[in-house]
Every structure is written in C-alpha cells, then in structure tokens.
Design a protein around this motif. Structure first.
Motif, mmCIF file in Angstrom:
data_model
loop_
_atom_site.group_PDB
_atom_site.id
_atom_site.type_symbol
_atom_site.label_atom_id
_atom_site.label_comp_id
_atom_site.label_asym_id
_atom_site.label_seq_id
_atom_site.Cartn_x
_atom_site.Cartn_y
_atom_site.Cartn_z
ATOM 1 N N TYR A 19 -10.401 -16.309 2.092
ATOM 2 C CA TYR A 19 -9.932 -15.072 1.627
ATOM 3 C C TYR A 19 -8.189 -15.021 2.178
ATOM 4 N N ALA A 20 -7.586 -14.088 1.151
ATOM 5 C CA ALA A 20 -6.018 -13.695 1.458
ATOM 6 C C ALA A 20 -5.841 -12.408 1.439
ATOM 7 N N PRO A 21 -4.637 -11.887 2.084
ATOM 8 C CA PRO A 21 -4.332 -10.426 1.823
ATOM 9 C C PRO A 21 -4.125 -10.337 0.629
ATOM 10 N N LEU A 22 -4.251 -8.945 0.099
ATOM 11 C CA LEU A 22 -4.082 -8.671 -1.487
ATOM 12 C C LEU A 22 -3.315 -7.411 -1.467
ATOM 13 N N LEU A 23 -3.666 -6.255 -0.905
ATOM 14 C CA LEU A 23 -3.175 -4.940 -0.870
ATOM 15 C C LEU A 23 -3.708 -3.985 0.185
ATOM 16 N N GLY A 45 5.517 -1.127 -5.730
ATOM 17 C CA GLY A 45 5.332 0.721 -5.770
ATOM 18 C C GLY A 45 3.956 1.147 -5.784
ATOM 19 N N PRO A 46 4.086 2.469 -5.951
ATOM 20 C CA PRO A 46 2.639 3.348 -6.041
ATOM 21 C C PRO A 46 1.967 3.010 -7.203
ATOM 22 N N GLY A 47 2.361 2.464 -8.413
ATOM 23 C CA GLY A 47 1.564 2.367 -9.548
ATOM 24 C C GLY A 47 0.485 1.241 -9.596
ATOM 25 N N VAL A 48 0.060 0.751 -10.650
ATOM 26 C CA VAL A 48 -1.163 -0.144 -10.793
ATOM 27 C C VAL A 48 -0.303 -1.428 -10.560
ATOM 28 N N THR A 116 -9.100 0.843 -4.668
ATOM 29 C CA THR A 116 -9.245 1.200 -5.905
ATOM 30 C C THR A 116 -9.053 0.034 -6.869
ATOM 31 N N PHE A 117 -9.906 -0.220 -7.669
ATOM 32 C CA PHE A 117 -9.952 -1.334 -8.572
ATOM 33 C C PHE A 117 -10.390 -1.139 -9.990
ATOM 34 N N VAL A 157 -4.797 -0.095 -7.315
ATOM 35 C CA VAL A 157 -3.768 0.902 -6.925
ATOM 36 C C VAL A 157 -3.813 1.066 -5.212
ATOM 37 N N PRO A 158 -2.531 1.137 -5.083
ATOM 38 C CA PRO A 158 -2.466 1.199 -3.361
ATOM 39 C C PRO A 158 -2.982 2.661 -2.972
ATOM 40 N N ARG A 159 -3.151 2.889 -1.785
ATOM 41 C CA ARG A 159 -3.820 3.626 -1.255
ATOM 42 C C ARG A 159 -3.216 5.487 -1.707
ATOM 43 N N ALA A 160 -4.140 6.250 -2.017
ATOM 44 C CA ALA A 160 -3.666 7.343 -2.319
ATOM 45 C C ALA A 160 -4.532 8.519 -1.608
ATOM 46 N N ALA A 161 -3.835 10.004 -1.886
ATOM 47 C CA ALA A 161 -4.494 10.876 -0.923
ATOM 48 C C ALA A 161 -5.975 11.342 -1.424
ATOM 49 N N SER A 162 -6.332 10.770 -2.578
ATOM 50 C CA SER A 162 -7.559 11.302 -3.236
ATOM 51 C C SER A 162 -7.957 10.380 -4.181
#
Length: 584
Positions: A19-23, A45-48, A116-117, A157-162
């Motif tokens: 395993y390796a760090p992804l996001l 950034g915050p996008g895909v 989120t994937f 997608v990086p962490r989001a509020a919902s």
C-alpha cells in the motif's frame, strides 16, 4: 480431482499487497494479474483527481483502505436501504452500464466524506468488495477491473463537507464527457401513468378519459404501461416479444394515441425489448439468442452481445414508435441483461452501449423530440446519452422511498431529468395521504398513477395545488443547488436554492435553519407528522410576511411579523407549507 481454493471470507485473508498513500487518509494498492502495477495520481486542488493505471491487457485489482475514524455510513448507487456500514465479508456488488456504477462515498457522523471514488469508464462489468475490515479497524473497497487496451482510470474527490458536495465534481466530470440526449419540455412536466391505477387492465376508453382530466390538471405526458400488448395479462411475461397491441383493448391503437395527443399530452408506451416469452409468435426465431431466464416470471432474456439481437431490438422499438405515432418509450428491464455477466463471453455493458447508441440514433430519426424513460438501476452517468427521463425504482405508495431514490439518482445524474416512481395513494384516505406522496417526489418530476376521475374533490384540490407549486419552484427543485444531508438519515431535511429562492422540505421534527434576509422567498414544506415547524432563525431582525397553506392548498393564515434570531415555532399543518417573504 482438483480442489479449488475457497474465496477469502474477509479482505484481511487475501494475499498481502503493498500500500501507498493516495489522498487524504486513503491508501491504495494496485495489482495487475496478481503483481504490483504502475500507477499515478493526476490533478490538484479540490476537484477530481484521476488515478491512472498502466497495465494494458491485464486484469487489475485496486484495493483502497481508510482508517475508520468516526465513519458513520457508506453510500453507493446501489445502496438502497443498506447505507450504513457493513462488514467486508458482506459488501459485494457486480455493476456495469445497465446496473448501477462502480462508485462509493464513505462519510462520518458530521456528514463529511472520508473517501469518494468512481470508475472513469462506467460501462464495463466491475466486481467490488467493500466494508469494515474487522481485523484492521479500517474501511476497505476492492475493485476488480477487466482487461482493457487503454489505461484504467479511477476518479477521486478530496474530503468534502457532505456526500452531495463530494459527488458534485464527479457529476461535473462525467457531464463534460457525455453527449446527453436533448430534454424536451414534456420530459420536465408532471406525467400520468397507467400502471398503479390500472395495472394490466387497461383499454383505450379508460386511458382517453384519464388523459382528458390529466391535461386539465397540467400534466404534460402520459405513459401507457404494461398491458397494452397482446398476452399482456396475468402479471407475467410469457407473452412478451411481439409488441403488437391487444386488439380487444386497443382496436385502433394509432387512432387512440392521436386522440390523446390532441389533449396536449405527449404519449409514451412501455416496452421491455430484451424479454422473450414462450407464447410470443416470434419465440421460435429468437429463442436461440435467449438462453437464460429473466428475473421476472415467464420470460427469458435476449443476449445483447449478438449483433442480430441489437438490430432486432432497434427495429422493434422504431416500428412501435413510428406505426402508432408515439412520442417515445418507457424502456424496462434492461438490467436483466446482467444474467450474462461474467460467463466468459464479451462484456455485457459494452454490448448495451452499442445497442443504446443505435437505438437513440434510429428513434431520433423518427421522433426528433423523442422521450425515452430509463429506470434505476440503469440511470448512471453514461446513460444520460441514451435516456432523458431517469426514473426511480418501483416503490408503490412509499413516499420515503421515492424521496430517497430520486435524490440518490440526482446525485450522479449528468443529463436528462429525474422522475419519481408513479405516485399511488388511497382515494379513501385523508387528504394528507395524497399530499405526502406529492411531497416525497418534490425533487424530481412527479409521475402520478391514480384514477383521476374517482378522486374526491379534496384530493383533486391537493393534486392541483402541489403540481402548481412544483411548477413554480421547478428551477429550485430540479436545477438548484441541492443539499440533502446524510444518506443514512434518509434525507430528512433537504435544501434547494436557486435565483434567490430557498426551498426546504423537512420530514422529521427538528429545528430548521432559516436565514430570511439571504433569500427573497423561503418555502418550508412540512413532510413530518407534527403540525408545526420549528425555525432556528439566524441573521438580523427582519419584518416578514408569512403565508401558511394546508395540504389541499387552502390559505390558513397570512400575517406580517418580525423575525428575530433564535428558535420560533410556526403552526404549519402536516403536509402543508409556509412561504416566508421579506417585508422590509
């Protein structure tokens, strides 16, 4: 005799991987035919972000793992009611173009996302394992991707509020790469359907009368569901395949369609073009291409991987639309093709992609303003190219299921317009029962399937009122920014905003945040069982006008008052609504 090794019960029992760090806190391991494969992550950034895997011609396994933290639920397009956490020995799915999507969203108790994937290509058959790893205190997702000539791509997608906030950029990514069907205005208007009102006991006289009333109430289209075709009785499918009208029910089907269209309604008919029953006249000719039984009684499924089948389906659908003057079709049971998945043959999703592309081209040549309804679970991002009406799965009389399923569909809908399952209620029940069904369909185009000529006056008043309010608020409900909250809470407080108007429907007793100074109008819909809505007023003190409507639309109260920050209880009858407008 060779003994096959049993499949590992839990993901912790699988062969180790690197395993390796992804996001964020997500880690990934990528295997191609059992060995480590090269991968890279593009985007910032915050996008895909796009995970690219270079393993041409090899089957690929992607393993994702996330620390549990405060995880509360896991949403995916096929979750239905299982949207809380499950163990990794239980979470299994096989998806393709015709059945859901390889996508998921892990979220915590605040609703914020942890993972989120989605697969960039929603067409091929993909197998998934997912759930809580009891041995490792993590949540895992394992995807098995079939061999491909091009690099595999997964979207993150990086962490989001919902959950809705995390899926929004995914939806945008797909939309930018999809050629959606045009959406005629009729697809965006309330629709009346025969199914729950009549089931298979339909005929031209009854449908014509219902169409007349529906047109007066403001409906824009009509669906003639199962039962119009020969052998269409008995709730089975042993007679499907010929798609010829039952002469006893519809002696002049084309003439009947023309009469209904004169009311102003567009006319669609139900068809299940992949089903083949033994009583159909064409059964002998097509049985060799339908070797597996359907999941519905009495029928087998045509295998769309055969070019002959695809041509037959297209020709049949075009004939039905052209010969009877229809505006479109309700295309049912496409997901039954998945009985051929993983049989060693060609990919079912790829075959359906070819079929649907040919079908759209051929039908649009006959009807440029074509209406085409598709149904959960085949309403994923790629299907926007092949249908412009995306309907919730069957949930007769279940307003909660309609709310949850239509919102689920909208989270990743890249085109078309989301429709509810046809609304059914008891004409002998209080008017609140009718209003509750309509409230459950607020965030979709409402389909209705009750006998309009037998409704009591109060129910007709409710139907007329809620359809009018829905049309007035359509920009907010269909195109606005929607935030439904946590999936495992069944979307009990849904907010949609557009053009300065905020609509909130609340389905349980809870304080509703209200910021009247920020919107020209706030509409609160009381879907709870209490005769009040508790407001959590925020912002500055403000004079407002309040108008309270009952479930049948009657104005119960209209007053001018001043809102000050804090909690305030408003008397709003259950299944009624209140409009709040600034009065500065």
């Amino acid at each position: 005799m060779t003994t096959l090794a049993p499949e590992a019960v839990t993901t912790a029992e699988l062969a180790p991987a690197r395993y390796a760090p992804l996001l964020d806190t997500v880690e990934v391991a990528v295997l191609a035919d059992g060995t480590d494969a090269a991968w890279s992550l593009d985007g910032t950034g915050p996008g895909v972000r796009v995970l690219r895997i270079d393993a041409p011609g090899a089957a690929v396994e992607v393993r994702l793992t996330v620390p549990l933290g405060d995880a509360a639920g896991y949403w995916h397009p096929g979750a239905d009611w299982r949207r809380t956490l499950v163990a990794d020995w239980e979470g299994r799915a096989t998806v393709s173009l015709a059945d859901s999507l390889a996508a998921g969203c892990l979220y915590d108790s605040t609703g914020a996302t942890l993972l989120t994937f989605a697969t960039a290509d929603p067409v091929p058959e993909v197998s998934l394992r997912y759930g809580v790893s009891e041995e490792n205190d993590t949540h895992v997702v394992h995807l098995h991707l079939p061999p491909a000539d091009q690099p595999h791509r997964l979207l993150f997608v990086p962490r989001a509020a919902s959950v809705a906030g995390a899926l929004r950029p995914l939806r945008g990514w797909y939309a930018a790469r999809t050629d959606p069907m045009p959406v005629p205005e009729a697809a965006r208007l309330p629709l009346w359907c025969t199914w729950y009102a009549y089931n298979q006991d339909v005929d031209a006289i009854e449908v014509t009368e219902q169409a007349r009333i529906a047109a007066e109430l403001g409906f824009g289209a009509l669906i003639l569901d199962d039962g119009w075709q020969r052998y269409g009785s008995g709730r089975g499918y042993a007679g499907v395949g010929d798609w010829i009208p039952d002469g006893a029910k519809f002696p002049d089907f084309a003439g009947h369609v023309a009469v209904v269209r004169e009311t102003g309604l567009r006319y669609l008919a139900w068809i299940a073009p992949l089903l083949l029953g033994p009583n159909a006249d064409c059964h002998a000719a097509w049985a060799p291409y339908a070797t597996r039984a359907a999941g519905v009684p009495g029928a087998h499924v045509l295998d769309p991987r055969h070019p002959e089948v695809r041509a037959h389906v297209v020709d049949t659908c075009v004939r039905v639309v052209r010969d009877y003057g229809l505006d479109g079709l309700k295309v049912d049971f496409l997901d039954e093709a998945m009985v051929y998945a993983h049989d060693g043959g060609e990919d079912v999703g790829r075959a359906l992609l070819l079929l649907l592309a040919d079908l759209r081209t051929a039908l649009e040549a006959v009807r440029p303003e074509l209406l085409l309804e598709l149904r959960q679970p085949y309403v994923g991002p790629a299907m926007a190219a092949f249908g412009n009406m995306l309907r919730s799965f069957d949930c007769p009389a279940d307003s909660t299921a309609n709310r949850v399923r239509t919102l689920d569909t909208a989270l990743l809908a890249t085109g078309g317009v989301v429709h509810s399952d046809p609304l059914l209620w008891d004409a002998g029940a209080p008017v609140e029962a009718a209003a509750r069904q309509l409230i459950g369909a607020l965030h979709s185009v409402p389909q209705v399937s009750v006998r309009l000529d037998t409704l009591p006056a109060e129910h007709l008043d409710a139907l007329r009122f809620w359809l009018a309010e829905w049309r007035r608020l359509r920009p907010q409900l269909l195109e606005g920014a929607v935030e439904p909250g946590r999936p495992d809470e069944q979307y009990t407080l849904v907010e949609s905003v557009a053009d300065g108007v905020r609509v909130v429907d609340v389905h349980t007793e809870r304080a509703v945040p209200v910021r009247p100074a920020e919107h020209t109008e706030t509409v609160l819909v009381n879907g709870s069982t209490a005769d009040r809505i508790v407001l959590d007023l925020q912002g500055v003190q403000l004079p407002v006008e309040i108008t309270v409507h009952g479930p049948d639309g009657r104005i119960i109260e209209r007053v001018q008052t001043t809102f000050a920050p804090g909690l305030r209880s408003l008397r709003v009858p259950r299944t009624g609504l209140v409009k709040i407008r600034g009065n500065a």
